[in-house]
Design an enzyme around this catalytic site. Structure first.
Site, PDB file in Angstrom:
ATOM      1  N   ASP A  47     -85.442  88.127  36.059  1.00 59.70           N
ATOM      2  CA  ASP A  47     -86.278  87.681  37.174  1.00 59.70           C
ATOM      3  C   ASP A  47     -85.685  86.523  37.954  1.00 59.70           C
ATOM      4  O   ASP A  47     -85.422  86.630  39.145  1.00 59.70           O
ATOM      5  CB  ASP A  47     -87.694  87.361  36.674  1.00 59.70           C
ATOM      6  CG  ASP A  47     -87.713  86.493  35.433  1.00 59.70           C
ATOM      7  OD1 ASP A  47     -86.656  85.932  35.049  1.00 59.70           O
ATOM      8  OD2 ASP A  47     -88.795  86.348  34.821  1.00 59.70           O
ATOM      9  N   ASP A  82     -83.775  84.388  22.453  1.00 65.48           N
ATOM     10  CA  ASP A  82     -83.676  85.807  22.801  1.00 65.48           C
ATOM     11  C   ASP A  82     -82.212  86.201  22.826  1.00 65.48           C
ATOM     12  O   ASP A  82     -81.365  85.491  23.395  1.00 65.48           O
ATOM     13  CB  ASP A  82     -84.305  86.081  24.164  1.00 65.48           C
ATOM     14  CG  ASP A  82     -85.798  85.783  24.173  1.00 65.48           C
ATOM     15  OD1 ASP A  82     -86.419  85.849  23.099  1.00 65.48           O
ATOM     16  OD2 ASP A  82     -86.339  85.484  25.261  1.00 65.48           O
ATOM     17  N   ASP A  94     -87.567  79.174  21.679  1.00 65.64           N
ATOM     18  CA  ASP A  94     -87.544  80.628  21.527  1.00 65.64           C
ATOM     19  C   ASP A  94     -86.141  81.141  21.823  1.00 65.64           C
ATOM     20  O   ASP A  94     -85.540  80.780  22.845  1.00 65.64           O
ATOM     21  CB  ASP A  94     -88.552  81.283  22.483  1.00 65.64           C
ATOM     22  CG  ASP A  94     -89.974  80.821  22.193  1.00 65.64           C
ATOM     23  OD1 ASP A  94     -90.318  80.740  21.000  1.00 65.64           O
ATOM     24  OD2 ASP A  94     -90.715  80.535  23.149  1.00 65.64           O
TER      25      ASP A  94
END
Length: 466
Positions: free
Chosen positions: A164, A85, A83
């Site tokens: 995070d 981003d 993935d």
């Protein structure tokens, strides 16, 4: 040690001084470490063509463009990134104007999805610090500190602080192919440590789902939780009860269908997070010694299928996760005098209704899940045409696998699963023999109910007319 980092990690102080130049960290902000291309192993060949198109178009339009998060982390760990981003200083509207194949999504966090066929590249604008200004560019928090809406734009340093975990605050700069490390993420990758950026209790209150992400990354990456990151988990676990059930459904899929479900399940139970997701299942463990084994075996089977790139369905997994409480409720209904099939249906309804208050289960999964449960009543009934009718049911294969799971977990005595396995493989002659064996020795098959014969009334002797 990760290949390519030896020189960087052995003498970080002097090496970083030569790399930082005039770039200073903001007061109280992250300490930026820039790792040039020659000192890291991340190559553009690891990235999809679609991700590179987005990066270069943003860069050529005068915007900053970085790949960020999991794809960089996985590349540094020697894994194939999946993935991609992108983080940029372009606003969502500016990104949308650059890409006709894009759309704005989200209210809590506004982002842009740029679609290339089946592949979607997620583009986010650098997040800033929560603002008290009026207007759209403002963050909204609940009384408990949970972020309800957050569309505050900022710079890359602020964006890094808002992420995070340190291992997800790594940015790959398409301008010079360097990696920007704002939170010592590279060192944490080297020590296989999962560490939250900032005060863990505050970050968990901002978004309780971060507790689930901590567990998921620890299981998936085989990392140890940092002591401070780990400390508040059990105390703050009830914050998950504030998260919308629909969002938790998505998180449960990520937890249990990523190929590391068994280890994830163990960690969830160790830190007291599992009861927040499946409270009635957790309550059933004390009464049903096999309930835990059913879940573990279902997760092990799912892990194996994911790692073999075979299809998996949430329906089967939820069937295992909720089977214990269904059986307890069914047993209670039968003790009240209800017949087995209505008792199972009533139990299923009650269990699902309560579960939906915690983790949503869309009907496209809950209906097949209930079919799997219902077929557990039909599988032992094999006389006459019943075996053939059961075998033709569209959920038969999943129900058969679930039966094998129950036998392996010790809930059922073995035998019925072997019979159905043989019946599926048998030719017509062998099938007749197997059915005859059931008629002769119906072990595991409930005996048909005998019809009660009506008692004839004896004719009453009436006195004859005389």
């Amino acid at each position: 040690m990760i290949k390519g980092f030896t020189r960087f990690l052995q003498s970080p102080g002097e090496h970083l001084k030569s790399l930082f130049g005039t770039q200073d960290a903001p007061a109280g902000g992250p300490v930026l470490r820039i790792i040039p291309r020659e000192d890291h192993p991340v190559s553009r060949q690891l990235f999809s063509d679609s991700a590179l198109k987005v990066l270069y178009r943003l860069h050529n339009a005068g915007f900053e463009a970085f790949l960020v998060g999991g794809c960089i982390r996985d590349a540094l760990l020697g894994r194939q990134p999946k993935d991609f981003d992108v983080a940029t200083d372009a606003t969502p509207e500016e990104v949308r104007d650059l890409f006709r194949n894009s759309r704005l999504i989200g209210r809590r966090f506004r982002i842009v999805h740029v679609r290339f066929g089946r592949e979607v590249i997620e583009v986010t604008t650098f997040r800033g610090k929560p603002s008290e200004d009026d207007g759209q560019n403002v963050a909204h928090q609940s009384d408990d500190g949970m972020l309800l809406r957050d569309n505050v734009w900022g710079n890359i340093e602020e964006d890094a602080l808002r992420r995070d975990f340190s291992i997800n605050a790594l940015y790959y700069n398409i301008a010079d192919f360097s990696i920007h490390d704002f939170a010592d993420g590279v060192r944490d990758i080297e020590s296989r440590t999962l560490r939250l950026i900032g005060d863990p209790a505050t970050r968990y209150r901002e978004d309780p789902v971060r507790m689930l992400r901590a567990i998921r990354f620890a299981a998936k990456l085989d990392f140890q939780l940092d002591v401070e990151t780990e400390a508040p988990l059990e105390e703050l676990a009830p914050l998950l009860l504030q998260v919308p059930p629909a969002r938790l459904f998505d998180e449960v899929l990520k937890l249990f269908m990523n190929g590391y479900g068994v280890e994830t399940y163990h960690l969830l139970r160790d830190y007291g997070l599992f009861p927040m997701l499946f409270p009635e299942t957790d309550e059933a463990f004390d009464e049903l010694p096999w309930a835990d084994a059913v879940i573990e075996r279902a997760l092990a089977s799912t892990d194996e299928r994911v790692q073999q790139d075979r299809p998996v369905t949430p329906a089967f997994l939820f069937a295992a996760l909720l089977w214990g409480p269904v059986q307890l409720r069914q047993r209670a209904h039968e003790q009240e005098g209800m017949a087995p099939i209505p008792a199972l249906q009533a139990a299923s309804q009650r269990v699902v209704s309560r579960q939906l208050q915690h983790v949503a289960i869309p009907k496209r999964f809950s209906l097949p899940m209930r079919d799997i449960w219902d077929l557990q009543q039909r599988l032992p009934k094999r006389r006459g045409k019943r075996a053939f009718q059961t075998r033709e049911h569209p959920r038969f294969r999943a129900a058969f696998d679930f039966l094998l799971l129950r036998e392996a977990a010790g809930e059922l005595e073995p035998g019925l699963g072997d019979w159905w396995s043989a019946f599926q493989k048998a030719d017509e002659h062998e099938q007749r023999r197997l059915l005859g064996k059931v008629d002769a020795d119906p072990a595991g098959s409930p005996a048909p109910r005998k019809r009660r014969r009506r008692r004839r009334r004896k004719p009453q002797n009436t006195p004859s007319d005389s």
